[in-house]
Scaffold this motif. Structure first.
Motif, PDB file in Angstrom:
ATOM      1  N   TYR A 135       0.829  -1.202   0.000  1.00  0.00           N
ATOM      2  CA  TYR A 135       0.000   0.000   0.000  1.00  0.00           C
ATOM      3  C   TYR A 135       0.864   1.252   0.000  1.00  0.00           C
ATOM      4  CZ  TYR A 135      -3.546  -3.344   1.466  1.00  0.00           C
ATOM      5  OH  TYR A 135      -4.383  -4.428   1.528  1.00  0.00           O
ATOM      6  N   TRP A 184       1.882  11.242  -2.066  1.00  0.00           N
ATOM      7  CA  TRP A 184       1.858   9.789  -1.923  1.00  0.00           C
ATOM      8  C   TRP A 184       3.258   9.251  -1.655  1.00  0.00           C
ATOM      9  CZ3 TRP A 184      -2.513   6.972  -1.609  1.00  0.00           C
ATOM     10  CH2 TRP A 184      -3.706   7.553  -2.066  1.00  0.00           C
ATOM     11  N   ASP A 223      -5.319   9.375   2.798  1.00  0.00           N
ATOM     12  CA  ASP A 223      -5.797   8.408   1.804  1.00  0.00           C
ATOM     13  C   ASP A 223      -4.841   7.217   1.762  1.00  0.00           C
ATOM     14  OD1 ASP A 223      -7.416   7.292  -0.093  1.00  0.00           O
ATOM     15  OD2 ASP A 223      -7.127   8.862  -1.598  1.00  0.00           O
ATOM     16  N   ARG A 225      -4.018   3.506  -0.784  1.00  0.00           N
ATOM     17  CA  ARG A 225      -4.378   2.717  -1.956  1.00  0.00           C
ATOM     18  C   ARG A 225      -3.331   1.632  -2.194  1.00  0.00           C
ATOM     19  NH1 ARG A 225      -2.980   7.576  -6.297  1.00  0.00           N
ATOM     20  NH2 ARG A 225      -0.704   7.317  -6.289  1.00  0.00           N
ATOM     21  N   GLU A 226      -3.726   0.588  -2.915  1.00  0.00           N
ATOM     22  CA  GLU A 226      -2.795  -0.478  -3.238  1.00  0.00           C
ATOM     23  C   GLU A 226      -1.790   0.014  -4.283  1.00  0.00           C
ATOM     24  OE1 GLU A 226      -4.413  -4.222  -4.273  1.00  0.00           O
ATOM     25  OE2 GLU A 226      -5.756  -4.334  -2.546  1.00  0.00           O
TER      26      GLU A 226
END
Length: 296
Positions: A135, A184, A223, A225-226
């Protein structure tokens, strides 16, 4: 703080060059006076001091004991660049890094990996790392210098304070003007303390102050996410093993051995303690022996 991108916030090679040939030569001139190389050296020493010299010495030692090819650096560089996509240049700029400085970071990281190839890493450690690394997180943080300020900011947040506004007011790093936004990142991209705290958070949960080498962080994951096409555990096992090995305590023993063999002699008295994290334990027995001799 991002470890991959910020392991060396200022490229040690660049700073080493800046410190060489220090003297009265002027490096900056203004209506308020000149700044000489000696003054610049003293300022670098005040700001980074022992930590920077430690980095430079270790990098020099590693480069003389292990080899990293340009192709290896390029492959890692392109991999990270692809990972960040369109945000890559923005992330570099936000943290004051050029592509060349980032490549220096990569080279140092690869040298570390080669120096720790023989470090033992368990299957359990690899699995735990993989479960996180599948992730990537989007997070923001507020970085301050001391725990008292961190606690104060944390209480303001818990009372409903606006995270972005408080980041702009209190945070001391480059992300402050964007409300603490770090974009990210994946596991291992941050220093260990930050990484572990961030991956333990639920979405939008605010962490208590987390201390790292950079100061005290207050973190919020916005947030998750994979990671696209990350690969299976079996496919990633060797890569993860190398990554973990480079961060384990055995690294200190390996570096201490290399430093001892290099016969380091630090001439600047203000920087005598630069390598104490690796050699400090060797001084203590001698002091104890001297004390015993005096008692006799």
């Amino acid at each position: 703080m991002k470890k991959t991108l910020l392991a060396i916030a200022l490229s040690s090679s660049v700073l080493l060059a800046a410190c060489n040939n220090a003297g009265d030569e002027v490096v900056v001139s203004s209506t308020y006076g000149d700044i000489t190389k000696d003054q610049f050296y003293d300022e670098i020493k005040n700001l980074a001091g022992n930590a920077l010299l430690e980095q430079v010495v270790i990098e020099q030692i590693l480069e003389n004991n292990y080899k990293v090819s340009e192709d290896e650096v390029k492959e890692q560089f392109e991999s990270v660049k692809s990972q960040y996509g369109d945000q890559f240049e923005t992330v570099l700029a936000a943290n004051g890094l050029s592509e060349e400085a980032f490549k220096q970071n990569i080279r140092f990281s690869l040298l570390q990996e080669k120096a720790t190839k023989d470090v033992e890493v368990t299957d359990e450690e690899i699995k735990a790392y993989y479960d996180q690394a599948k992730y990537e997180l989007n997070a923001r943080h507020i970085l301050v210098a001391d725990e008292e300020t961190a606690r104060s900011v944390y209480e303001k947040l818990k009372a409903g304070g606006d995270f972005a506004k408080l980041a702009k007011e209190y945070s001391t790093d480059g992300s402050a003007q964007s409300g603490g936004d770090l974009g990210w990142f994946t596991v291992g991209a941050m220093v260990p303390e930050f990484n572990d705290a961030a991956y333990a958070l639920e979405l939008n949960e605010i962490s208590e102050p987390v201390q790292s080498e950079f100061g005290f962080h207050i973190i919020q994951v916005t947030d998750k996410r994979e990671v696209k096409d990350y690969g299976t555990l079996e496919e990633k096992k060797d890569e993860i093993k190398d990554t973990i090995a480079a961060t384990k305590g055995d690294w200190n023993a390996k570096v201490a051995e290399l430093i001892k063999d290099a016969k380091i002699d630090i001439k600047d008295e203000d920087l005598k303690d630069a390598l104490k994290n690796y050699l400090g334990s060797e001084e203590e027995p001698k002091e104890k022996t001297d004390a015993k001799e005096e008692e006799k």
